[in-house]
Design an enzyme around this catalytic site. Structure first.
Site, PDB file in Angstrom:
ATOM      1  N   SER A  82       0.859  -1.310   0.074  1.00  0.00           N
ATOM      2  CA  SER A  82       0.123  -0.036   0.129  1.00  0.00           C
ATOM      3  C   SER A  82       0.934   1.337   0.123  1.00  0.00           C
ATOM      4  O   SER A  82       0.348   2.536  -0.054  1.00  0.00           O
ATOM      5  CB  SER A  82      -1.063  -0.024   1.425  1.00  0.00           C
ATOM      6  OG  SER A  82      -0.208  -0.119   2.436  1.00  0.00           O
ATOM      7  N   GLU A 137       7.674  -1.761   9.594  1.00  0.00           N
ATOM      8  CA  GLU A 137       7.219  -2.956  10.254  1.00  0.00           C
ATOM      9  C   GLU A 137       7.090  -3.145  11.761  1.00  0.00           C
ATOM     10  O   GLU A 137       7.306  -4.013  12.277  1.00  0.00           O
ATOM     11  CB  GLU A 137       8.313  -3.995   9.803  1.00  0.00           C
ATOM     12  CG  GLU A 137       8.637  -3.926   8.215  1.00  0.00           C
ATOM     13  CD  GLU A 137       7.451  -4.813   7.271  1.00  0.00           C
ATOM     14  OE1 GLU A 137       6.364  -4.869   7.849  1.00  0.00           O
ATOM     15  OE2 GLU A 137       7.492  -4.907   6.115  1.00  0.00           O
ATOM     16  N   TYR A 175       2.433 -13.126  -0.899  1.00  0.00           N
ATOM     17  CA  TYR A 175       1.349 -12.353  -0.574  1.00  0.00           C
ATOM     18  C   TYR A 175       0.631 -11.394  -1.757  1.00  0.00           C
ATOM     19  O   TYR A 175       1.354 -11.242  -2.728  1.00  0.00           O
ATOM     20  CB  TYR A 175       1.592 -11.213   0.628  1.00  0.00           C
ATOM     21  CG  TYR A 175       2.090 -11.734   1.859  1.00  0.00           C
ATOM     22  CD1 TYR A 175       0.955 -12.290   2.875  1.00  0.00           C
ATOM     23  CD2 TYR A 175       3.220 -12.369   2.294  1.00  0.00           C
ATOM     24  CE1 TYR A 175       1.173 -12.793   4.280  1.00  0.00           C
ATOM     25  CE2 TYR A 175       3.594 -12.971   3.475  1.00  0.00           C
ATOM     26  CZ  TYR A 175       2.788 -12.992   4.493  1.00  0.00           C
ATOM     27  OH  TYR A 175       3.031 -13.677   5.549  1.00  0.00           O
TER      28      TYR A 175
HETATM   29  P1  ADP Z   1       4.219  -1.208   1.724  1.00  0.00           P
HETATM   30  O1  ADP Z   1       5.342  -0.893   2.677  1.00  0.00           O
HETATM   31  O2  ADP Z   1       2.902  -0.901   2.242  1.00  0.00           O
HETATM   32  O3  ADP Z   1       4.500  -2.915   1.669  1.00  0.00           O
HETATM   33  P2  ADP Z   1       5.896  -0.269  -0.232  1.00  0.00           P
HETATM   34  O4  ADP Z   1       6.076   1.258   0.088  1.00  0.00           O
HETATM   35  O5  ADP Z   1       6.984  -1.247   0.047  1.00  0.00           O
HETATM   36  O6  ADP Z   1       4.464  -1.029   0.351  1.00  0.00           O
HETATM   37  O7  ADP Z   1       5.494  -0.566  -1.576  1.00  0.00           O
HETATM   38  C1  ADP Z   1       4.341   0.249  -2.185  1.00  0.00           C
HETATM   39  C2  ADP Z   1       4.719  -0.081  -3.831  1.00  0.00           C
HETATM   40  O8  ADP Z   1       4.503  -1.432  -4.382  1.00  0.00           O
HETATM   41  C3  ADP Z   1       3.844   0.834  -4.948  1.00  0.00           C
HETATM   42  O9  ADP Z   1       4.298   2.147  -5.016  1.00  0.00           O
HETATM   43  C4  ADP Z   1       3.715   0.109  -6.243  1.00  0.00           C
HETATM   44  O10 ADP Z   1       5.311   0.446  -7.121  1.00  0.00           O
HETATM   45  C5  ADP Z   1       4.163  -1.280  -5.573  1.00  0.00           C
HETATM   46  N1  ADP Z   1       2.990  -2.332  -5.721  1.00  0.00           N
HETATM   47  C6  ADP Z   1       3.287  -3.678  -6.003  1.00  0.00           C
HETATM   48  N2  ADP Z   1       2.057  -4.207  -5.946  1.00  0.00           N
HETATM   49  C7  ADP Z   1       1.200  -3.404  -5.935  1.00  0.00           C
HETATM   50  C8  ADP Z   1      -0.413  -3.312  -5.535  1.00  0.00           C
HETATM   51  N3  ADP Z   1      -1.154  -4.590  -5.725  1.00  0.00           N
HETATM   52  N4  ADP Z   1      -1.248  -2.291  -5.233  1.00  0.00           N
HETATM   53  C9  ADP Z   1      -0.227  -0.972  -5.027  1.00  0.00           C
HETATM   54  N5  ADP Z   1       0.987  -1.026  -5.476  1.00  0.00           N
HETATM   55  C10 ADP Z   1       1.762  -2.094  -5.548  1.00  0.00           C
END
Ligand code: ADP
Ligand code: ZN
Length: 198
Positions: A20, A90, A174
């Site tokens: 997200s 996290e 996931y």
């Molecule tokens: P989180 O920390 O919430 O896991 P991140 O900040 O690491 O998220 O990564 C977000 C990035 O993941 C988005 O900007 C996009 O490039 C990528 N991404 C991959 N799959 C998705 C998805 N299903 N929805 C939105 N973004 C995604």
């Protein structure tokens, strides 16, 4: 409208499912603090070594140097007394003591920005997140995009069959899913059914 505190500390929580943009948002906020010449430190639990041991890295490969810690005691040991802005990624993997610790830091006048999964792979509240969300001044709840239907997604769906709550995720294990697609993935046991209540 976001009210900018002037001379007090405060706690910000960034939450949402996997993918997200929580880590991206954490990196964005801390980078801006760094440009404002504030003293910044960023931490993450050691459990999350998916990309880089000592850096906080997003799925889109944005990076910020960080300190990986085994637990809260190690985090306290590594914390500089000069630090003005503290980031923790996290944060759901820390135990409940993290809540009191964040409150203490905020009371000392520091700014704490934490990012974490608000729900586990079954849609249950994750670790200290409910309490952190409760005591925080600012909350940001982000959504990903559901990989099945394209709607906004607020849950992390685990593809692997594994009942343990902590199973550190790779992109293959996931996927982000909306409410409807999440439930359809569990036809006999939706997150609202009894066996999923804590
Ligand atoms: P989180 O920390 O919430 O896991 P991140 O900040 O690491 O998220 O990564 C977000 C990035 O993941 C988005 O900007 C996009 O490039 C990528 N991404 C991959 N799959 C998705 C998805 N299903 N929805 C939105 N973004 C995604
Ligand atoms: Zn969907």
């Amino acid at each position: 409208m976001i009210l900018q505190p002037r001379d007090v500390g405060w706690l910000e929580v960034i939450c949402g499912p996997m993918f997200s943009g929580k880590t991206e948002e954490l990196i964005r906020r801390l980078t801006r603090a760094y440009y404002a010449r504030q003293n910044v430190q960023i931490f993450k639990p050691k459990i999350d070594d998916r990309y880089d041991d000592e850096a906080v890295v997003s799925h889109s490969e944005q990076k910020l140097p960080g300190v990986a810690v085994e637990n809260l005691a190690q985090l306290k040991g590594a914390l500089s007394s000069q630090v003005e802005v503290i980031g923790i990624d996290e944060v759901q993997f820390f135990d409940d003591q993290i809540v009191e610790f964040c409150e203490e830091l905020a009371s000392e006048g520091r700014r704490i920005v934490v990012a974490g999964l608000d729900q586990d792979y079954r849609g249950r509240p994750f670790g200290p997140m409910p309490s952190l969300l409760c005591v925080a001044e600012y909350i940001t709840k982000l959504m990903a995009i559901c990989v099945r239907c394209g709607n906004p997604a607020h849950r992390s769906y685990r593809l692997a069959e594994d009942p343990q709550q902590v199973l550190v995720g790779t992109d293959e294990q996931y996927e982000a899913r909306c409410r409807r697609c999440f439930v359809e993935g569990y036809p006999s046991s939706s997150p609202s059914s009894d066996d999923h209540q804590q």
